[in-house]
Design an enzyme around this catalytic site. Structure first.
Site, PDB file in Angstrom:
ATOM      1  N   HIS A 230      -3.006   2.827 -11.843  1.00 21.36           N
ATOM      2  CA  HIS A 230      -3.339   1.743 -10.748  1.00 21.36           C
ATOM      3  C   HIS A 230      -4.512   1.340 -11.227  1.00 21.36           C
ATOM      4  O   HIS A 230      -5.629   1.961 -11.179  1.00 21.36           O
ATOM      5  CB  HIS A 230      -3.206   2.462  -9.397  1.00 21.36           C
ATOM      6  CG  HIS A 230      -3.749   1.327  -8.408  1.00 21.36           C
ATOM      7  ND1 HIS A 230      -3.085   1.146  -7.230  1.00 21.36           N
ATOM      8  CD2 HIS A 230      -4.905   0.746  -8.354  1.00 21.36           C
ATOM      9  CE1 HIS A 230      -3.587   0.386  -6.708  1.00 21.36           C
ATOM     10  NE2 HIS A 230      -4.898  -0.156  -7.182  1.00 21.36           N
TER      11      HIS A 230
ATOM     12  N   GLY B 162       0.880  -1.289   0.043  1.00 20.79           N
ATOM     13  CA  GLY B 162      -0.095  -0.051  -0.135  1.00 20.79           C
ATOM     14  C   GLY B 162       0.807   1.376  -0.046  1.00 20.79           C
ATOM     15  O   GLY B 162       0.274   2.293   0.435  1.00 20.79           O
TER      16      GLY B 162
ATOM     17  N   ARG C 206      -8.923  -8.376   1.470  1.00 18.26           N
ATOM     18  CA  ARG C 206     -10.055  -7.950   2.118  1.00 18.26           C
ATOM     19  C   ARG C 206     -10.959  -7.226   1.173  1.00 18.26           C
ATOM     20  O   ARG C 206     -10.893  -7.171  -0.002  1.00 18.26           O
ATOM     21  CB  ARG C 206      -9.324  -6.709   3.090  1.00 18.26           C
ATOM     22  CG  ARG C 206      -8.770  -5.589   1.908  1.00 18.26           C
ATOM     23  CD  ARG C 206      -8.344  -4.540   2.858  1.00 18.26           C
ATOM     24  NE  ARG C 206      -8.200  -3.207   2.098  1.00 18.26           N
ATOM     25  CZ  ARG C 206      -6.691  -3.078   1.577  1.00 18.26           C
ATOM     26  NH1 ARG C 206      -5.738  -4.029   1.600  1.00 18.26           N
ATOM     27  NH2 ARG C 206      -6.671  -2.092   0.882  1.00 18.26           N
TER      28      ARG C 206
ATOM     29  N   GLU D 203       0.521  -6.231  -6.066  1.00 15.33           N
ATOM     30  CA  GLU D 203       0.336  -6.995  -4.735  1.00 15.33           C
ATOM     31  C   GLU D 203      -1.149  -7.352  -4.740  1.00 15.33           C
ATOM     32  O   GLU D 203      -1.952  -7.047  -5.567  1.00 15.33           O
ATOM     33  CB  GLU D 203       0.760  -6.215  -3.466  1.00 15.33           C
ATOM     34  CG  GLU D 203       0.215  -4.551  -3.674  1.00 15.33           C
ATOM     35  CD  GLU D 203       0.708  -3.764  -2.503  1.00 15.33           C
ATOM     36  OE1 GLU D 203       0.288  -3.774  -1.486  1.00 15.33           O
ATOM     37  OE2 GLU D 203       2.002  -3.315  -2.633  1.00 15.33           O
TER      38      GLU D 203
HETATM   39  C1  MV4 Z   1       5.501   0.923  -7.853  1.00 17.51           C
HETATM   40  C2  MV4 Z   1       5.459   2.113  -8.795  1.00 17.51           C
HETATM   41  C3  MV4 Z   1       6.241   2.147  -9.821  1.00 17.51           C
HETATM   42  N1  MV4 Z   1       7.222   1.131 -10.178  1.00 17.51           N
HETATM   43  N2  MV4 Z   1       6.295  -0.090  -8.399  1.00 17.51           N
HETATM   44  C4  MV4 Z   1       2.507   2.117  -4.566  1.00 17.51           C
HETATM   45  C5  MV4 Z   1       1.402   1.266  -3.860  1.00 17.51           C
HETATM   46  C6  MV4 Z   1       2.093   0.224  -4.073  1.00 17.51           C
HETATM   47  N3  MV4 Z   1       1.105  -1.039  -4.110  1.00 17.51           N
HETATM   48  C7  MV4 Z   1       3.135   0.000  -5.123  1.00 17.51           C
HETATM   49  N4  MV4 Z   1       3.117   1.381  -5.520  1.00 17.51           N
HETATM   50  C8  MV4 Z   1       3.869   1.772  -6.508  1.00 17.51           C
HETATM   51  N5  MV4 Z   1       4.657   0.566  -6.928  1.00 17.51           N
HETATM   52  C9  MV4 Z   1       7.144   0.159  -9.355  1.00 17.51           C
HETATM   53  N6  MV4 Z   1       7.822  -0.964  -9.735  1.00 17.51           N
HETATM   54  C10 MV4 Z   1       4.501   3.226  -8.507  1.00 17.51           C
HETATM   55  C11 MV4 Z   1       4.050   2.764  -7.152  1.00 17.51           C
HETATM   56  C12 MV4 Z   1       3.153   4.067  -7.009  1.00 17.51           C
HETATM   57  C13 MV4 Z   1       1.586   4.022  -6.826  1.00 17.51           C
HETATM   58  C14 MV4 Z   1       1.071   2.796  -7.402  1.00 17.51           C
HETATM   59  C15 MV4 Z   1      -0.290   2.742  -7.372  1.00 17.51           C
HETATM   60  C16 MV4 Z   1      -1.102   4.002  -7.053  1.00 17.51           C
HETATM   61  C17 MV4 Z   1      -0.352   5.025  -6.651  1.00 17.51           C
HETATM   62  C18 MV4 Z   1       1.000   5.068  -6.736  1.00 17.51           C
HETATM   63  C19 MV4 Z   1       1.276   6.493  -6.234  1.00 17.51           C
HETATM   64  C20 MV4 Z   1       2.746   6.233  -6.325  1.00 17.51           C
HETATM   65  C21 MV4 Z   1       3.696   5.415  -6.307  1.00 17.51           C
END
Ligand code: MV4
Length: 451
Positions: A208, A164, A292, A288
């Protein structure tokens, strides 16, 4: 069904669960902290038990008190909602060993998916595309350096026990790596009690997109479309919609099949979500899995016309899905705006206090999930979610027009809210075009308040 369900939560989600229970004839028990005696979940439930002082640690997170409340009321099942103890494997285990059916996945599944490395490895084995990166945990800085060189910068270091958005470090060049690696390790150890970290290629501007799943625990998993949750601020989602304006029917089919394959490989039971990172070239990668029910589940319910909480309850008691849910096709478009007690003109600062007037919008295609009412005092101890405004329309254009109309109808006085923020987003050309990613709010500024 003849069961008594204890709802181990508060706010709108406690009401949401109570409503589902009532429709299937189950008795309900609310628990509440001393700060929540005037909450609607206390009044809507058949029985209510005070479980302690306002602080979450002494009430909604206090396992012995919640188990005691279930025992004195003869509850035979428990719904955790989201947050609090919803993804606590030990708690689910204690429920089960106390003879209380945990309405969610098995404790083993919660603990396995809580390990982000295990989750990734499992999905990869099942044929789900995962973000390129380390095979498992990073043993030391040398290994991190070698891997980062082969992946190419930027990379991201994440805590295996995180999730998260917590415990992540972006590394843009090799000179930053040593410091970032040890900081991430320390953060992981202090924050989650496990120093294990892993590495991935960093995607600069993804969307996302997450897939809603429902597993019956007998080998069958349904995929209920996707939600686009890219409009977020500091990892707090503010707007969600289904379907995603970025996902084509072809990519959707691949995404659903991948999510189903991953969840069927572990014989998943209950509602769950597979989070994907979705990039400019329409590729998706597993991030991930959440074990829930999520805050934003209503947008899926609106387009699929299905009650996810009822389904969660059915499968928890060993029943199958409702038989009508075999060939699921979404209809139309749904958007959710989270109405928080926050001041969007002042950096979304929380604004607890007395709600002096409260008039919810209505009409065709409008749903409001809320525990608020005129005269309700928002306590400062919990999250600031006041209401979820969900609209459903024939298509995205109609949903958007309906959201504008509903936001206009919504009257909340006494506390600041995110309503003006949502009104501004609904007028934003990039939002209207569906042209946004997780950085949409980075440079978004509120227009001056008209007074
Ligand atoms: C990332 C990413 C970019 N590249 N992984 C944020 C929440 C968590 N579930 C993982 N996240 C991210 N992982 C890689 N390899 C960018 C994010 C991320 C993000 C992801 C979903 C929603 C909002 C976000 C805000 C900033 C970064």
């Amino acid at each position: 069904m003849n069961h008594k369900i204890l709802i181990a939560n508060r706010g709108e989600i406690a009401l949401r669960v109570i409503r589902a229970c009532k429709e299937i004839g189950l008795k309900t028990v609310a628990v509440y902290s001393q700060a929540d005696a005037d909450c609607l979940h206390v009044r809507f439930a058949d029985e209510a038990v005070c479980i302690g002082p306002p602080s979450p640690a002494e009430s909604y997170l206090n396992v012995p008190r919640i188990i005691s409340a279930a025992e004195i009321t003869n509850s035979d099942a428990l719904h955790p909602g989201y947050g609090f103890l919803a993804e606590n494997a030990k708690f689910a285990e204690i429920c089960e060993s106390s003879g209380i059916t945990f309405i969610g996945p098995t404790p083993e599944m919660i603990s396995k998916m809580g390990d982000k490395i295990y989750a990734k490895t499992t999905m990869k084995k099942a044929g789900v595309p995962v973000i390129p990166g380390s095979e498992g945990g990073l043993a030391n800085e040398g290994e991190a350096r070698e891997l980062a060189r082969s992946i190419g910068f930027p990379v991201i270091i994440k805590a295996a026990a995180g999730g998260g958005g917590r415990g992540m470090r972006i590394v843009r060049e090799e000179s930053e790596l040593a410091k970032a690696f040890s900081a991430a390790q320390t953060e992981a150890r202090v924050g989650f009690g496990d120093p294990t970290v892993y590495m991935e290629r960093y995607f600069e501007s993804p969307r996302h997109v997450e897939v809603q799943l429902l597993g019956n625990g007998r080998g069958k998993v349904l995929a209920l479309g996707e939600r686009d949750c890219s409009i977020q601020r500091k990892h707090q989602k503010l707007i969600e919609e289904s379907p995603s304006p970025a996902v084509s029917p072809e990519v959707r089919k691949m995404m659903m099949d991948a999510a189903i394959a991953g969840a069927e490989a572990v014989n998943y039971r209950s509602a769950g979500t597979v989070e994907f990172l979705f990039d400019e070239s329409n590729s998706f990668y597993f991030m991930e899995m959440n074990t829930r029910i999520q805050v934003e589940h209503p947008v899926t319910e609106m387009v699929f016309n299905i009650d996810l909480i009822k389904e969660q309850i059915r499968v928890a008691f060993g029943d199958d899905f409702k038989h009508t849910h075999v060939n699921l096709e979404p209809v139309g478009h749904a958007i959710e705006c989270r109405i928080n007690a926050e001041d969007p003109y002042k950096g979304f600062r929380p604004t607890p206090g007395m709600i002096t007037s409260f008039h919810t919008p209505g009409g065709l295609g409008v749903r409001v999930d809320t525990h608020a009412y005129a005269g309700y005092q928002i306590p400062p101890f919990y999250d600031s979610l006041m209401a979820k405004l969900i609209v459903h329309g024939y298509d995205r254009t109609e949903a958007l027009e309906r959201m504008k109309r509903a936001l206009e109808e919504f009257v909340i006085e006494g506390v600041s809210t995110t309503i003006p923020f949502h009104q501004q987003v609904m007028k934003d050309s990039r939002f209207i075009e569906g042209n946004f990613n997780t950085h949409f709010l980075d440079h978004f500024t509120m227009e001056d308040r008209d007074e």
